[in-house]
Design a protein around this motif. Structure first.
Motif, PDB file in Angstrom:
ATOM      1  N   ILE A  40       6.450  11.912  52.447  1.00 20.67           N
ATOM      2  CA  ILE A  40       6.060  13.130  53.167  1.00 20.67           C
ATOM      3  C   ILE A  40       5.179  12.780  54.354  1.00 20.67           C
ATOM      4  CG2 ILE A  40       4.635  15.220  52.985  1.00 20.67           C
ATOM      5  CD1 ILE A  40       5.679  15.555  50.136  1.00 20.67           C
ATOM      6  N   ASP A  41       4.247  11.875  54.159  1.00 17.16           N
ATOM      7  CA  ASP A  41       3.368  11.459  55.258  1.00 17.16           C
ATOM      8  C   ASP A  41       4.169  10.797  56.374  1.00 17.16           C
ATOM      9  OD1 ASP A  41       0.596  11.198  56.240  1.00 17.16           O
ATOM     10  OD2 ASP A  41       0.989   9.052  56.079  1.00 17.16           O
ATOM     11  N   ARG A  42       5.156   9.992  56.000  1.00 14.19           N
ATOM     12  CA  ARG A  42       5.998   9.340  57.015  1.00 14.19           C
ATOM     13  C   ARG A  42       6.833  10.372  57.781  1.00 14.19           C
ATOM     14  NH1 ARG A  42       5.945   4.881  53.264  1.00 14.19           N
ATOM     15  NH2 ARG A  42       7.570   5.819  51.959  1.00 14.19           N
ATOM     16  N   TRP A  43       7.350  11.367  57.073  1.00 14.28           N
ATOM     17  CA  TRP A  43       8.098  12.423  57.755  1.00 14.28           C
ATOM     18  C   TRP A  43       7.210  13.150  58.760  1.00 14.28           C
ATOM     19  CZ3 TRP A  43      10.021  14.855  52.527  1.00 14.28           C
ATOM     20  CH2 TRP A  43      10.949  13.988  51.927  1.00 14.28           C
ATOM     21  N   ALA A  44       6.001  13.472  58.344  1.00 12.15           N
ATOM     22  CA  ALA A  44       5.081  14.174  59.241  1.00 12.15           C
ATOM     23  C   ALA A  44       4.789  13.334  60.479  1.00 12.15           C
ATOM     24  CB  ALA A  44       3.784  14.510  58.506  1.00 12.15           C
TER      25      ALA A  44
END
Length: 256
Positions: A40-44
């Motif tokens: 999720i952090d990488r997507w953001a």
């Protein structure tokens, strides 16, 4: 510091708010059972970078955190309610996930948070808690108009939360935004009407009612950032950035 935005800055704020809303909804749709918080952090990060925006979190190092934060989004799960530091955890069916995102685009910040249930496991208590924070947020927004005061917003939010039976913590709450993420005025999630700063057109505010099921006491996780309920109970958090206009409040972070 309290900033009053001019028409050009308000136009940019609308663009930032739309970006924040789009990113949150995109991540929500992709967050399923088995999704890792680090993904999720990488997507953001990818979506913020692609939009030419800047994260408000990566270098954020306030006195209450073990900074800098070092990540692009807050991911708070179950008993975590605020400042959830992304870590190696795979979401399970029925988890309660809060995503909190603040970015700066063309020099103006918008901030928003959503809480939702992962997967298909029924959780009436969690759904009810999410709904209460959303109703409290709507009540605060309805009160935000020129001439009203910060205490009016706090009172409206707090009334919904307490009438639903939830304890209210006033240490962390809403805040002003503008060229930076956290500005005055502080907007507690409970307060007295008729008190505090008088609202003016051009003011940007992030309103964020949050609750814990059976306590108002927070504890800080070992990571130095994540705030959890002291009893281990579940939590929920809803947030929008609004602009005060001549006609009332304009919600900048509504999904399309």
């Amino acid at each position: 510091m309290i900033e009053i935005l001019n028409p050009d800055e308000l136009s940019r704020a609308r663009q930032t708010g739309a970006l924040v809303a789009d990113i949150l909804q995109s991540i929500k749709a992709r967050s399923t059972v088995g999704t890792n918080l680090l993904d999720i952090d990488r997507w953001a990060r990818a979506m913020i970078t692609e939009a030419g925006a800047k994260s408000c979190y990566v270098d954020y190092a306030p006195s209450f955190g073990r900074g800098p934060f070092g990540h692009y989004i807050c991911t708070s799960v179950n008993d975590a309610v605020l400042h959830g530091l992304p870590h190696d955890y795979a979401l399970a069916d029925g988890d309660l996930l809060t995503l909190d995102l603040a970015v700066s685009l063309r020099g103006i910040v918008a901030d928003s948070a959503i809480t939702f249930i992962v997967g298909n496991a029924p959780s009436p208590e969690s759904a009810a808690m999410i709904a209460v924070t959303e109703r409290a947020l709507a009540a605060g927004i309805a009160t935000a108009r020129p001439g009203a005061r910060i205490g009016d917003i706090s009172f409206a939010i707090g009334t919904v939360l307490t009438e639903a039976g939830y304890p209210v913590n006033t240490e962390f709450g809403g805040h002003g935004v503008g060229s930076t993420m956290h500005q005055d005025p502080h907007i507690a999630n409970s307060g007295r009407p008729g008190r505090g700063y008088k609202l003016r057109p051009g003011l940007l505010l992030a309103l964020e009612p949050w609750v814990m099921a059976d306590t108002a006491e927070l504890v800080t996780d070992a990571d130095g950032w994540t705030l959890r309920s002291a009893t281990g109970c579940r939590t929920a958090h809803s947030e929008h950035t609004i602009a005060i206009t001549d006609d009332g409040a304009e919600i900048l972070t509504l999904p399309k």
